[in-house]
Design an enzyme around this catalytic site. Structure first.
Site, PDB file in Angstrom:
ATOM      1  N   LYS A 147       4.528  -7.555  -6.504  1.00 40.31           N
ATOM      2  CA  LYS A 147       4.806  -6.318  -5.767  1.00 40.31           C
ATOM      3  C   LYS A 147       4.818  -6.629  -4.267  1.00 40.31           C
ATOM      4  O   LYS A 147       3.930  -7.352  -3.780  1.00 40.31           O
ATOM      5  CB  LYS A 147       3.728  -5.282  -6.101  1.00 40.31           C
ATOM      6  CG  LYS A 147       3.941  -3.910  -5.478  1.00 40.31           C
ATOM      7  CD  LYS A 147       2.828  -2.929  -5.901  1.00 40.31           C
ATOM      8  CE  LYS A 147       3.066  -1.525  -5.370  1.00 40.31           C
ATOM      9  NZ  LYS A 147       2.037  -0.553  -5.796  1.00 40.31           N
ATOM     10  N   SER A 184       3.918   3.916  -7.616  1.00 44.62           N
ATOM     11  CA  SER A 184       4.698   3.211  -6.629  1.00 44.62           C
ATOM     12  C   SER A 184       5.176   1.827  -7.087  1.00 44.62           C
ATOM     13  O   SER A 184       6.087   1.273  -6.468  1.00 44.62           O
ATOM     14  CB  SER A 184       3.866   3.035  -5.349  1.00 44.62           C
ATOM     15  OG  SER A 184       2.735   2.224  -5.583  1.00 44.62           O
ATOM     16  N   SER A 229      -0.430   4.195  -9.654  1.00 43.50           N
ATOM     17  CA  SER A 229       0.790   3.405  -9.427  1.00 43.50           C
ATOM     18  C   SER A 229       0.990   2.199 -10.320  1.00 43.50           C
ATOM     19  O   SER A 229       2.047   1.578 -10.260  1.00 43.50           O
ATOM     20  CB  SER A 229       0.840   2.934  -7.981  1.00 43.50           C
ATOM     21  OG  SER A 229       1.301   3.978  -7.168  1.00 43.50           O
TER      22      SER A 229
HETATM   23  N1  GLN Z   1       1.506   8.657  -6.688  1.00 43.05           N
HETATM   24  C1  GLN Z   1       0.280   8.514  -5.976  1.00 43.05           C
HETATM   25  C2  GLN Z   1       0.525   8.706  -4.492  1.00 43.05           C
HETATM   26  O1  GLN Z   1       1.609   8.960  -4.143  1.00 43.05           O
HETATM   27  C3  GLN Z   1      -0.366   7.197  -6.286  1.00 43.05           C
HETATM   28  C4  GLN Z   1       0.194   6.063  -5.547  1.00 43.05           C
HETATM   29  C5  GLN Z   1      -0.515   4.791  -5.851  1.00 43.05           C
HETATM   30  O2  GLN Z   1      -1.263   4.671  -6.825  1.00 43.05           O
HETATM   31  N2  GLN Z   1      -0.300   3.817  -5.001  1.00 43.05           N
HETATM   32  O3  GLN Z   1      -0.359   8.601  -3.694  1.00 43.05           O
END
Ligand code: GLN
Length: 492
Positions: free
Chosen positions: A78, A158, A182
């Site tokens: 990532k 994400s 995410s």
């Molecule tokens: N969807 C969540 C956010 O927007 C989690 C994102 C994540 O786990 N990095 O904060």
């Protein structure tokens, strides 16, 4: 013979050991797949020369009988993990040309174990999002399609690039991070397995920070076994991260064979949401039945503060983000936009040009909840509620060994859907954020398809540092589900 890109990581490991395939052949097949499916936009940076050099080194070690645990296994990272000499962007314009002089601990461990670096995967900007549509490098396309509907779907976020790359068979596994879901949500949206380990299990050193008290690294892979193999290599104490836990790393793979006989599985009533899709409820019931059949006992439990988890998360996460992102000032890292004027003008011009809309929204919310006059009402209150959410889990784990819930409230949605207001998007995280707030491990396992033919995941949560039980339960679900559906867009 199975195409190299269709092997699981465990199968590839066995084929490499038996010299039925070379690391070079394996990496070439994956590089060709990445090229073939580049329209998925799963990668921000592909590193073919590096991959071939890594593969040559792995083949040399294998030939000498000195193979390491992941020798020759092609992985994607990532683009939130810093990688020495390889651009590391966090999918933001502000880090668009940032080439770190250091390597994150997690990726360094994978390379030390012999893994091959294919490149860096796309994500929501600074890991903020649930759809991979906030990336400055364009959205990622989910390799799955709804039956009879050719629209592009989101891969979740994400870690959408990592999940799409694993599902489309562009790599054998990928690193990801999970601040509020995410890893688990994109895994659920792409029919892959993703585990967020206990907070402190993997070092955060060298990972671009979003919300430091919530961020955890973990793997996305195609099977529970592959996730167990990867997590073992990614884990371990790191003196460079003061929140990294000095606890032994078990052989997670060895735990898989233990089954679930006698395990006590909790089903929290608060996860049964009003208006929840009937197929999500049906999937959950199916999961309960599978675990019962495999010898576990099922217990109704209560996690009374669950309904406060999402609002708590959307105070704590932006608060920490606003502080973490203060470092991008045009002076020390990445983009610098000078339009004359003084230092404040430099900050404004750089940050205004460098951050996308969602990141700016989070910084505004975070700054607001931390500001004098609102700190007590929002941030401090959220911290107190967070403690109550943690306590709910402590109580539950006196009664049960693991908890079963759906992973997401829906399957993957189309690009552009759920985008009219940010709160609709935030609701995606309703089942995943409690584990981050409590620091507990959670996995998403593909468990079935919805009516339109898209994958759905079940989530298993466990006690702190008890990923072994989480893996055992996940393996039982995986075996019972026999999930063998394939995404429409894939290599080979
Ligand atoms: N969807 C969540 C956010 O927007 C989690 C994102 C994540 O786990 N990095 O904060």
């Amino acid at each position: 013979m199975t195409a190299p890109t269709d092997l699981t990581l465990a199968e590839a490991r066995a084929a490499l050991a038996a010299k039925r395939i070379s690391a070079k052949e394996l990496v070439e097949a994956h590089l060709a797949a990445i090229e073939k499916l580049k329209d998925l936009n799963a990668f921000i940076t592909v590193t073919p020369e590096r991959a071939l050099a890594d593969a040559a080194a792995a083949d040399a070690r294998i030939a000498k009988g000195e193979a390491r645990p992941l020798d020759g296994i092609p992985l994607a990272i990532k683009d939130l993990f810093c990688t020495t000499g390889i651009r590391s962007t966090a999918a933001s314009r502000i880090l668009g040309n940032f080439v770190p002089p250091y390597e994150s601990t997690v990726s360094a461990k994978l390379w030390a174990a012999g893994a091959v670096c294919l490149g860096k995967t796309n994500l929501d900007e600074f890991a903020m999002g649930s759809s991979n549509t906030t990336s400055a490098f364009g959205n990622v396309v989910n390799p799955w399609r709804r039956r009879g509907d050719n629209r592009d779907l989101v891969p979740g976020g994400s870690s959408g690039g990592s999940a799409a790359a694993v599902a489309a068979r562009l790599c054998l596994g990928a690193t990801a991070t999970d601040t509020g879901g995410s890893i688990r949500q994109p895994a659920a949206f792409t029919g892959t397995v993703g585990i967020k380990p206990t907070y402190g299990r993997c070092s955060r050193w060298g990972i671009v920070a979003f919300a430091s008290s919530l961020d955890q690294a973990g793997p996305i892979a195609r099977t529970v076994r592959d996730a167990a193999i990867l997590l073992r290599e990614m884990s371990g104490h790191d003196p460079k991260d003061s929140t990294s836990a000095d606890v032994a790393v078990p052989d997670f793979e060895a735990a898989l064979g233990q089954g679930v006989k006698g395990l006590r599985i909790g089903v929290p009533k608060e996860y049964r949401l009003d208006g929840m899709a009937p197929e999500i409820e049906a999937l959950w019931q199916q999961g309960i039945a599978w675990l019962k059949d495999a010898g576990a006992t099922i217990h109704d439990i209560s996690l009374p503060h669950t309904r406060y988890a999402l609002p708590t998360y959307y105070i704590v996460a932006p608060a920490e983000a606003s502080s973490n992102l203060a470092r991008y000032d045009g002076v020390r890292y990445g983009l610098r936009v000078e339009e004359g004027g003084d230092l404040d003008d430099l900050y404004e011009a750089t940050r205004g040009a460098g951050f996308g809309a969602e990141v700016r929204r989070r910084i505004l919310i975070g700054t607001y909840v931390l500001s004098a006059g609102y700190y007590d009402a929002y941030y401090l209150k959220a911290q107190k509620v967070r403690a109550l959410i943690q306590r709910d889990f402590d109580e539950a784990y006196k009664i049960v060994d693991a908890i079963l819930t759906p992973a997401t409230p829906s399957s993957a949605f189309a690009i552009g859907e759920k985008q009219d207001d940010p709160v609709t998007m935030y609701l995606n995280d309703v089942f995943t954020v409690p584990a981050n707030l409590a620091g507990l491990p959670g996995i998403s396992v593909p468990a079935g398809l919805d009516a339109s033919g898209l994958p759905l995941g079940l989530q298993v949560l466990g006690r702190a540092f008890d990923e072994e039980t989480v893996f055992r339960v996940a393996a039982a679900i995986e075996a019972a589900a026999g999930f063998d559906a394939l995404p429409q867009l894939r290599a080979a």
